[in-house]
Write an enzyme that holds these catalytic residues in place. Structure first.
Site, PDB file in Angstrom:
ATOM      1  N   GLU A  42      -5.328  -8.580   0.488  1.00 46.04           N
ATOM      2  CA  GLU A  42      -5.623  -8.186   1.830  1.00 46.04           C
ATOM      3  C   GLU A  42      -7.528  -7.767   1.943  1.00 46.04           C
ATOM      4  O   GLU A  42      -7.821  -6.953   0.950  1.00 46.04           O
ATOM      5  CB  GLU A  42      -5.234  -6.527   2.488  1.00 46.04           C
ATOM      6  CG  GLU A  42      -4.023  -6.920   3.395  1.00 46.04           C
ATOM      7  CD  GLU A  42      -3.641  -5.506   4.241  1.00 46.04           C
ATOM      8  OE1 GLU A  42      -4.305  -5.188   4.367  1.00 46.04           O
ATOM      9  OE2 GLU A  42      -1.892  -5.555   3.779  1.00 46.04           O
ATOM     10  N   GLU A  63       0.702  -0.709   0.157  1.00 45.63           N
ATOM     11  CA  GLU A  63       0.073   0.226   0.136  1.00 45.63           C
ATOM     12  C   GLU A  63       1.526   0.942   0.010  1.00 45.63           C
ATOM     13  O   GLU A  63       0.610   1.943   0.647  1.00 45.63           O
ATOM     14  CB  GLU A  63      -1.004  -0.003   1.527  1.00 45.63           C
ATOM     15  CG  GLU A  63      -2.415  -0.887   0.885  1.00 45.63           C
ATOM     16  CD  GLU A  63      -3.136  -1.314   2.204  1.00 45.63           C
ATOM     17  OE1 GLU A  63      -2.813  -0.206   3.360  1.00 45.63           O
ATOM     18  OE2 GLU A  63      -3.885  -1.697   1.955  1.00 45.63           O
TER      19      GLU A  63
HETATM   20  C1  FCB Z   1      -4.272  -2.421   5.763  1.00 44.47           C
HETATM   21  C2  FCB Z   1      -2.913  -2.406   6.113  1.00 44.47           C
HETATM   22  C3  FCB Z   1      -2.414  -3.839   6.470  1.00 44.47           C
HETATM   23  C4  FCB Z   1      -4.058  -4.076   8.540  1.00 44.47           C
HETATM   24  C5  FCB Z   1      -5.151  -3.339   7.470  1.00 44.47           C
HETATM   25  C6  FCB Z   1      -5.761  -3.085   8.452  1.00 44.47           C
HETATM   26  O1  FCB Z   1      -4.328  -0.620   4.488  1.00 44.47           O
HETATM   27  O2  FCB Z   1      -1.639  -2.644   4.894  1.00 44.47           O
HETATM   28  O3  FCB Z   1      -1.443  -3.456   7.289  1.00 44.47           O
HETATM   29  O4  FCB Z   1      -3.496  -2.887   8.846  1.00 44.47           O
HETATM   30  O5  FCB Z   1      -5.052  -2.438   6.533  1.00 44.47           O
END
Ligand code: FCB
Length: 434
Positions: free
Chosen positions: A349, A156
């Site tokens: 994620e 990210e």
């Molecule tokens: C994302 C991050 C991860 C975690 C989630 C909830 O943005 O990559 O580390 O904090 O959010």
């Protein structure tokens, strides 16, 4: 939640869970300091005043955690390598042991090389950091490459730029607003240089984990739509366009440091997969006189947009709206925007914060997002895997330990791990998908 069985994902679909080093490892005394250590030392920066000095103590308990992975039956484990630890004596030995343990459990290790914990001596505002990153990537690949089939360069860069360097709510806590744009460019350059370094070390499966948020205009009014388009450009296209097309979106290249043409050729090194992190859409409207905030993104007055709370959906414990269709919207939108230039997608994620061991809300969240994702896959989007954020409750950055994203509960006083209802649910889902 529907009781219909989950439709089957294509054969070979990669099921996994994600974590990151700073959020789980602890053992801070066995690594250099990172920008996050310096940030958490500043009073008031982390909601509960906590630090990640111990976190889940994964550094010492990794065997127990890998056993939890094995018990879950995942194909892959996405974790991150801490650059400050690799810089310290014995640091790479830890990842060597971890990778061995993961492989022995029959799980594919998928390391991310940078998940926000920059060594405190480095600075993304400085171009040279990109070259240091490529050297670090080569060192890690040299040590682990014989057992690691798949690599993720950065996590990210958009959030790291926005929250860490533009708005100052994450480490390193800078409030540079638009002057943070070089930080985006240097991370992207670091990514491209690292792709080359990893390939030179023999790696064959390389990607990045980019956050994507569908941007909804607060209304149809032209001023709201214009603000929403600009926000979309900054959060989504600023990162996806150069990676996938070799160009910055119109109006952005001029804001970057120096002549970036040669760098863009490096940034656009072909990828083997494109990682998508998805949590929620963002509602954006015209600028307001007062600061605005939605889901922990505090936008000061004076920027060319404001953020709004999305109405009409349930929210997680974090206040983030639960919009499963947004995940399908993201991957379909990427396919429509980038066509053949988009490599196969991995959802690197997706997850939610809810309290408790009987976390039915999390089950409903994951179930609904997977059904939405399946719809996109059935519609022809080439998605090859899905990683739940996260295996363990952990140090959730500026929110500290109060926000729990894990399939496994961690008691931060005793460090006892207890699988939640969602862990058992996910294990059964994986069995049914085999
Ligand atoms: C994302 C991050 C991860 C975690 C989630 C909830 O943005 O990559 O580390 O904090 O959010």
């Amino acid at each position: 939640m529907t009781t219909d069985p989950m439709p089957r994902f294509p054969a070979g679909f990669l099921w996994g869970v994600s974590t990151s080093a700073h959020q789980i490892e602890g053992a801070a005394e066995k690594r250099e300091r990172s920008v996050w250590d310096a940030f958490t030392d500043r009073p008031g920066r982390v909601a509960d005043g906590s630090t990640a000095a111990v976190a889940c103590d994964h550094y010492h308990r990794y065997r127990e955690d890998v056993a939890l992975l094995a018990g879950l039956g995942v194909d892959a484990y996405r974790f991150s390598v801490s650059w400050p630890r690799v810089n310290s004596p014995g640091g790479l030995d830890f990842y060597d042991r971890l990778v061995d343990e993961v492989c022995t459990a029959g799980v594919r290790p998928v390391p991310t090389l940078f998940h926000w914990d920059l060594p405190v001596t480095l600075d993304w505002r400085i171009r040279d950091t990109a070259f240091r990153f490529a050297e670090y990537a080569a060192r890690v690949a040299d040590r682990l490459g014989d057992r690691v089939p798949s690599w993720i360069t950065l996590n990210e860069p958009a959030e790291h730029t926005l929250l860490g360097h533009a708005l100052g709510v994450h480490a390193p806590g800078e409030e540079l607003l638009f002057d943070a744009l070089p930080v985006a460019h240097h991370q992207l350059l670091a990514h491209g240089l690292a792709v080359r370094a990893l390939r030179a070390a023999g790696a064959r499966d390389i990607g990045i984990a980019n956050s994507h948020t569908p941007v909804r205009a607060a209304s149809d009014a032209p001023a709201d739509r214009e603000a929403a388009d600009f926000y979309d450009l900054l959060l989504n296209r600023l990162f996806a366009d150069p990676l996938l097309t070799g160009r910055y979106p119109r109006g952005v290249a001029e804001l970057m440091p120096g002549d970036v043409a040669a760098d863009l050729a490096v940034i656009a090194e072909p990828l083997d997969f494109y990682g998508v992190n998805y949590y929620a859409p963002t509602s954006v409207g015209a600028p307001t006189d007062a600061p605005s905030d939605a889901g922990g993104v505090p936008v000061p007055a004076g920027l060319p947009f404001s953020v709004r709370q999305i109405e009409g959906y349930p929210v997680t414990d974090f206040g983030w709206p639960v919009v499963p269709g947004g995940l399908a919207e993201v991957v379909t939108g990427l396919r429509d925007s980038y066509g053949d230039r988009l490599p196969p997608v991995l959802i690197t994620e997706n997850g939610c914060s809810y309290p408790g061991l009987d976390d039915q809300d999390r089950i409903a969240f994951l179930d609904a997002h997977l059904r939405a994702l399946h719809g996109a896959v059935a519609g022809g989007v080439d998605v090859r895997g899905y990683f739940v954020w996260s295996l363990l409750d952990n140090f959730e950055w500026a929110a500290g330990y109060a926000r729990r994203f894990g399939l496994v509960h961690v008691d931060f006083a005793t460090l006892t791990r207890t699988p939640k209802a969602s862990y058992h649910w996910f294990r059964e889902l994986l069995k049914a998908q085999r």
